[in-house]
Design a protein around this motif. Structure first.
Motif, PDB file in Angstrom:
ATOM      1  N   UNK A 178      29.239  60.095  23.957  1.00 34.28           N
ATOM      2  CA  UNK A 178      29.279  60.047  22.497  1.00 34.28           C
ATOM      3  C   UNK A 178      28.409  58.902  21.978  1.00 34.28           C
ATOM      4  N   UNK A 179      28.432  57.778  22.670  1.00 34.58           N
ATOM      5  CA  UNK A 179      27.603  56.639  22.271  1.00 34.58           C
ATOM      6  C   UNK A 179      26.122  56.987  22.395  1.00 34.58           C
ATOM      7  N   UNK A 180      25.745  57.617  23.502  1.00 32.51           N
ATOM      8  CA  UNK A 180      24.355  58.046  23.685  1.00 32.51           C
ATOM      9  C   UNK A 180      23.949  59.021  22.592  1.00 32.51           C
ATOM     10  N   UNK A 181      24.815  60.007  22.350  1.00 32.05           N
ATOM     11  CA  UNK A 181      24.512  61.052  21.374  1.00 32.05           C
ATOM     12  C   UNK A 181      24.392  60.505  19.962  1.00 32.05           C
ATOM     13  N   UNK A 214      19.392  63.561  25.075  1.00 34.35           N
ATOM     14  CA  UNK A 214      18.784  64.848  25.419  1.00 34.35           C
ATOM     15  C   UNK A 214      18.149  64.807  26.799  1.00 34.35           C
ATOM     16  N   UNK A 215      17.512  63.685  27.104  1.00 35.24           N
ATOM     17  CA  UNK A 215      16.876  63.532  28.419  1.00 35.24           C
ATOM     18  C   UNK A 215      17.930  63.523  29.526  1.00 35.24           C
ATOM     19  N   UNK A 263      20.499  65.182  29.722  1.00 38.91           N
ATOM     20  CA  UNK A 263      21.006  66.529  29.983  1.00 38.91           C
ATOM     21  C   UNK A 263      22.426  66.760  29.517  1.00 38.91           C
ATOM     22  N   UNK A 264      22.975  65.829  28.750  1.00 40.07           N
ATOM     23  CA  UNK A 264      24.344  65.997  28.243  1.00 40.07           C
ATOM     24  C   UNK A 264      24.398  67.165  27.264  1.00 40.07           C
ATOM     25  N   UNK A 265      25.512  67.868  27.270  1.00 34.88           N
ATOM     26  CA  UNK A 265      25.693  69.015  26.385  1.00 34.88           C
ATOM     27  C   UNK A 265      25.962  68.520  24.962  1.00 34.88           C
ATOM     28  N   UNK A 266      24.900  68.465  24.141  1.00 38.91           N
ATOM     29  CA  UNK A 266      25.015  67.901  22.802  1.00 38.91           C
ATOM     30  C   UNK A 266      25.910  68.738  21.885  1.00 38.91           C
TER      31      UNK A 266
END
Length: 265
Positions: free
Chosen positions: A149-152, A160-161, A163-166
């Motif tokens: 969540x922090x990355x997103x 996105x790089x 590969x997390x399911x946004x």
């Protein structure tokens, strides 16, 4: 003051509300979802009004309506070109539904006041337990998905790089936001939900840039507003939500002045 049962309930409830609002608020501000908080407040009003009409606890109606609507409204509002139209249409519809449900019930005046402006001082033991349970669920789920969540929220390119399911993260956060709106409404009402879910976090970002520090400051500001608001409400018999609103706005103004001072020096 704390010898009174209703004040103990109020302080316990407000503490959990402030912690949830502070944490979720940081991600609301980062993801630029303040508009959705406003929309969900109107949806929550309709849900609580429906609950009064159906003979349920208002919190149950708010949870039902906000959770069913959050993902749909969030997805409809992705494109900025149609965001304002979606907000206007959805808000208008649910405000109308809320008024309809209240007019069909026999408790319109008192119930409308509690729903719109909150009634944490009159919260029952059962409602406190339900609120604590919901808050714990929000906090545990947020903790489990904290890193993605922090990355997103703060590094969308990196997310996105990686590969997390946004889409999954976005949907999960919208559900968490819906629960947080329902929780926060118990103290400030559906009309002023955005105060606790956006202003403490917006103030915190002017003092620090680390995510963990922002979360800590946002919780501190939310606690300061709710605890002081409860104390002043008890001493003056004025609405608690009024004091919370004033305190949070004062903190935000101080944050802006601090930011201007830093930039000028």
């Amino acid at each position: 003051m704390l010898t009174l049962t209703f004040m103990r309930h109020a302080f316990i409830a407000s503490t959990f509300i402030a912690v949830v609002s502070g944490i979720i608020g940081v991600f609301v501000v980062a993801r630029q979802l303040s508009f959705l908080t406003h929309t969900l407040s109107e949806i929550g009003f309709a849900g609580a009004s429906f609950a009064v009409f159906a003979g349920w606890l208002p919190l149950n109606g708010m949870i039902l309506f906000t959770m069913l609507s959050s993902v749909l409204v969030g997805q409809m509002s992705i494109k900025e070109s149609r965001r304002e139209a979606v907000i206007s249409a959805v808000s208008g519809l649910f405000i109308g539904l809320g008024i309809l449900f209240l007019s069909l019930s026999n408790q319109s005046a008192s119930s409308a006041t509690s729903i719109l402006f909150g009634s944490v001082v009159g919260i029952s033991t059962a409602e406190v337990h339900q609120l604590i349970l919901l808050s714990v669920v929000v906090l545990v789920v947020t903790l489990l998905m904290y890193r993605p969540l922090k990355f997103s929220s703060f590094d969308i390119v990196g997310a996105r790089v990686s590969g997390a399911n946004q889409t999954l993260i976005s949907v999960a956060f919208l559900v968490l936001l819906a629960l947080s709106v329902s929780v926060a409404a118990q103290i400030v009402g559906s009309l002023l939900i955005f105060i606790l879910l956006t202003i403490p976090a917006a103030s915190a970002k002017y003092f620090t840039h680390g995510v963990a520090k922002m979360v800590g400051l946002a919780i501190l500001f939310a606690l300061l507003g709710t605890w002081t608001g409860l104390l002043l409400g008890y001493l003056t018999n004025w609405p608690v939500s009024f004091f919370i609103a004033v305190i949070e706005v004062v903190i935000y103004v101080i944050a802006l002045l601090y930011q201007n001072f830093v930039e000028a020096s």
